[in-house]
Design a protein around this motif. Sequence first.
Motif, short mmCIF file in Angstrom:
data_model
loop_
_atom_site.label_atom_id
_atom_site.label_comp_id
_atom_site.label_asym_id
_atom_site.label_seq_id
_atom_site.Cartn_x
_atom_site.Cartn_y
_atom_site.Cartn_z
N LEU A 77 -17.47 73.71 -51.03
CA LEU A 77 -16.08 73.33 -50.73
C LEU A 77 -15.15 74.39 -51.28
O LEU A 77 -15.17 74.70 -52.47
CB LEU A 77 -15.77 71.96 -51.33
CG LEU A 77 -14.33 71.45 -51.16
CD1 LEU A 77 -14.01 71.25 -49.68
CD2 LEU A 77 -14.12 70.15 -51.92
N SER A 78 -14.30 74.92 -50.42
CA SER A 78 -13.32 75.93 -50.84
C SER A 78 -12.01 75.24 -51.16
O SER A 78 -11.39 74.64 -50.28
CB SER A 78 -13.13 76.97 -49.74
OG SER A 78 -12.70 76.36 -48.55
N SER A 79 -11.60 75.32 -52.40
CA SER A 79 -10.36 74.69 -52.84
C SER A 79 -9.23 75.69 -52.69
O SER A 79 -9.04 76.59 -53.51
CB SER A 79 -10.48 74.23 -54.30
OG SER A 79 -9.26 73.68 -54.75
N SER A 86 -5.93 64.79 -46.65
CA SER A 86 -5.95 64.42 -45.23
C SER A 86 -6.92 65.28 -44.45
O SER A 86 -7.61 64.79 -43.54
CB SER A 86 -4.54 64.54 -44.64
OG SER A 86 -3.64 63.68 -45.31
N SER A 87 -6.98 66.57 -44.77
CA SER A 87 -7.92 67.44 -44.07
C SER A 87 -9.37 67.12 -44.42
O SER A 87 -10.25 67.19 -43.57
CB SER A 87 -7.62 68.90 -44.40
OG SER A 87 -7.79 69.17 -45.79
N PRO A 92 -15.89 66.92 -41.00
CA PRO A 92 -17.28 66.42 -40.87
C PRO A 92 -18.24 67.10 -41.84
O PRO A 92 -19.20 66.47 -42.30
CB PRO A 92 -17.64 66.73 -39.42
CG PRO A 92 -16.71 67.82 -39.01
CD PRO A 92 -15.45 67.62 -39.78
N HIS A 93 -18.00 68.37 -42.15
CA HIS A 93 -18.92 69.07 -43.04
C HIS A 93 -18.86 68.49 -44.45
O HIS A 93 -19.91 68.20 -45.07
CB HIS A 93 -18.58 70.56 -43.07
CG HIS A 93 -19.47 71.37 -43.95
ND1 HIS A 93 -20.82 71.54 -43.71
CD2 HIS A 93 -19.21 72.04 -45.11
CE1 HIS A 93 -21.36 72.30 -44.64
NE2 HIS A 93 -20.40 72.62 -45.51
N SER A 100 -24.68 62.73 -48.00
CA SER A 100 -26.03 63.09 -48.43
C SER A 100 -26.22 62.86 -49.93
O SER A 100 -27.29 62.39 -50.36
CB SER A 100 -26.31 64.55 -48.08
OG SER A 100 -26.24 64.75 -46.68
N LEU A 101 -25.19 63.17 -50.71
CA LEU A 101 -25.29 62.93 -52.15
C LEU A 101 -25.32 61.45 -52.47
O LEU A 101 -26.02 61.02 -53.40
CB LEU A 101 -24.11 63.61 -52.86
CG LEU A 101 -24.11 65.14 -52.89
CD1 LEU A 101 -22.86 65.66 -53.58
CD2 LEU A 101 -25.36 65.67 -53.58
N LEU A 102 -24.57 60.65 -51.71
CA LEU A 102 -24.56 59.21 -51.97
C LEU A 102 -25.90 58.56 -51.63
O LEU A 102 -26.25 57.52 -52.19
CB LEU A 102 -23.45 58.54 -51.16
CG LEU A 102 -22.02 58.77 -51.65
CD1 LEU A 102 -21.02 58.16 -50.68
CD2 LEU A 102 -21.82 58.17 -53.04
#
Length: 384
Positions: A77-79, A86-87, A92-93, A100-102
């Motif tokens: 994830l790029s912060s 909102s984005s 979807p990614h 997957s982690l959940l």
Amino acid sequence: MSNDPSTTTSSIAGDTTTATTDDTISTATTIPEDTTSSTALTSTTKASTSLDSSSSSTSSKPQAAAIQSLSAILPSLSSTSHTTASSLLHDPHTSSQISSLLKQPDSGAGDNNLCRWLYDTFQSSDPDLQLLVLRFLPLVAGLYLSRVPLRIPLAGFEAVLLALYAHETASRGGHSVTVNVPDVSHPSLYHETKDAAVKSNATGLNLAVISPSLEPHGTVRSTRRARIVGVALELYYTKIYEMPVESKIDFCEFCKVWAGQDGEMYKQDVEKSSGNKINEGKEEGSLGNNHKEGMGRVPLPCELLQPVLRILGHCLLCPNQNKKLTDKASEACRSLYARSMHDINPKAILATESLLRLANMAFDSTKQDLFDPTDVPKSRVISM
């Protein structure tokens, strides 16, 4: 304050202002009209501008902190300054990575970083961040209820559910959610009665309780589990129009797992009315290998089944329907109908069968662009 009744003195922030009820007050306080309007307009514009800037900066700070914390859990994830809650809600990614982690076997433990992030993010009171957490409620609730029989640590999931429950408890303020149901024995704009009924308070309006008042709970016990999860789903239902389709599909798939019954025997009616055969193949849905983990049917009391059916009703009959979503919702509704028939639960049978019939009506109207069962038919003929 003076003893003279015609004089009032008020002190605010150390400044003392004296107002006299004499006629001289109008002369003493007269200001040219143009100056007053221009001054008020200028001050209002400055105040609104400063308010907007302060509110945007205030709301961006918790979002930036939450996204920065999430990037530590999701390295891909790029912060950036363009990354907002909102984005991420419709990304979807990112949603796939969090899902997957959940689904990891130890995801519900108390020391799980993702559960801790969901809990802290929802506590930030930022509306966009709360929507982002609610987007994954179907997975959290579904995995939690399905893993309870396994007797594994689930304190992380319980903390998230309790945060949602506490938020809803505080917002309701100790009041129950009710609706006034009119007595059909009295005539209305939509129907007439043969015999004139005697109006009284007993037959006027019936107060129906949709959701009873809530009591604060700090722990999840077996007797409270269905109620806490049900209230969390009620909160999800209030924001369901802002949820992405993938979140609703996750919910529908878990409903099939919770039901623990095969509803294929009731599939023929929907196929006849829709004219389209639903795909019978076993897709690799968001549940993955949940059945291998021992996940199956769960108790479905009324306090849990009611919000479940409301969400399914939205998935079946919402405007701008998604074909995959309606198919998944139909499958879930048929499974719940089979479960209610197996349990011989009259209320559940009536509710699920009604949803199936409404689904058939929606499939029959495939020639129309939109279907809304609440719309009054447009006709120039008045039936008496």
